[in-house]
Scaffold this active site. Structure first.
Site, PDB file in Angstrom:
ATOM      1  CB  SER A   1     -25.975  43.176  -7.933  1.00  8.52           C
ATOM      2  OG  SER A   1     -25.228  43.003  -9.103  1.00  8.52           O
TER       3      SER A   1
ATOM      4  CG  ASP B   1     -27.782  44.977 -11.103  1.00  8.43           C
ATOM      5  OD1 ASP B   1     -28.088  45.462  -9.994  1.00  8.43           O
ATOM      6  OD2 ASP B   1     -26.684  44.448 -11.332  1.00  8.43           O
TER       7      ASP B   1
END
Length: 342
Positions: free
Chosen positions: A45, A199
């Protein structure tokens, strides 16, 4: 430290939205001193964004260029202003940014969280443009994919299998970084080679295991963004949800640290022959005190003020680590994993 022998380390960079600017500050301070040779990077991320910027800069011009690229990237993130005002929500609620900020200060719940229960990025007419895309495109991905420089591993979560997918080498593209930072309530899954990704924090935040290769250093420096411990018991729906998310995003990392601690015990007991398994040494750079002051929702508020605060805190913690490691990384005590995990 041009010409001087530098200690080799690997870096593990955690995700955390706007709080990832803390990692920028840490990296900026470490690069300023230039005492370490970075052999490999694993990022998720915001950690993936930091890792790609770091790798590109190192390949293009060494530590100074890496610092410049990281600054350019985070100044662009700060210009976005607020991820909470999800682009697909705004058409439904006029003046959404204003009312969201006003309501959040008065109500015990997150208006954005309520909206995600009513609409999804797949709703008809939804605009799912990712505000990070122009930021990511500031990075030279030819340099990111280069054979020279540190190895780079970017983690994303396969939506269908729930497994982590590590992108490496020429697989690390702008799309891979967007996949690693894809919030499923805000954006449609990122499609790569027929697979959908969310994610990477759901499955590895960050993944440590690619850094266990025999030819990589034993010392891994983990830059942690999500606090392990919060002193104040969450009571409001918003605070409860934020803490649930923090615990969930820390869980994969904690699992890998427990595995490392288990191997340490086996080595100490003589149940594993020397050299049979890698004796990893974990060093942690974090600022739980600062993170306890901030709400989880601030991760989606990359304002200039917050980014600068996180950057300066990261530089301070990076300086602390340099002080601890002044005698060399081999002489620097690693994290007490037993004490940390019990």
């Amino acid at each position: 430290m041009s010409g001087a022998q530098r200690d080799k380390v690997s870096l593990a960079l955690q995700g955390g939205g706007a709080h990832g600017a803390f990692t920028w500050g840490v990296l900026d301070r470490l690069l300023e001193e230039d005492r370490f040779e970075i052999a490999a990077i694993s990022g998720t991320s915001a950690g993936a964004l930091n890792g790609a910027a770091l790798k590109a800069g190192m390949v293009q011009g060494g530590a100074d260029e890496a610092r410049r690229v990281l600054r350019q990237v985070w100044e662009a993130v700060a210009a976005i202003g607020d991820f909470r005002s999800m682009p697909w929500v705004q058409p439904f609620v006029p003046g959404y940014r204003f009312w969201q900020q006003a309501a959040e200060s008065l109500l015990p719940f997150n208006p954005a969280g309520l909206m995600t229960q009513l609409w999804s990025p797949y709703s008809a007419g939804v605009d799912t443009a990712n505000p990070l895309e122009p930021v990511i495109n500031l990075i030279d991905f030819d340099a990111v994919a280069a054979a020279q420089g540190p190895r780079l591993y970017i983690g994303a979560t396969n939506v269908r299998s729930g497994k982590v997918r590590l992108f490496r080498g020429t697989e690390v593209t702008p799309l891979a970084v967007m996949a690693s930072a894809c919030l499923p309530t805000a954006f449609r899954a990122v499609e790569i080679e027929g697979e959908a990704y969310w994610d990477g924090g759901f499955s590895g935040n960050p993944s440590l295991w690619p850094l266990f290769h025999a030819e990589l250093p034993d010392d891994i420096v983990v830059v942690q963004v999500n606090p392990l411990r919060r002193e104040v018991l969450p009571e409001t729906p918003l605070d409860i949800q934020n803490r649930v998310n923090e615990i969930g995003f820390n869980a994969p990392l904690m699992g890998e640290l427990r595995a490392i601690a288990f191997v340490h015990r086996l080595i100490e007991q003589g149940r594993i022959e020397e050299g049979q398994m890698k004796d990893v040494r974990i060093h942690l750079i974090a600022d739980d005190a600062l993170m306890n002051e901030l709400s989880g929702s601030s991760k989606l508020q990359p304002t200039g003020e917050l980014i600068e605060k996180m950057y300066q805190a990261g530089r301070a913690r990076g300086a602390d680590f340099l002080t601890r490691a002044k005698g060399g990384i081999a002489a620097t005590p690693p994290v007490d994993l037993r004490g940390m995990l019990t």
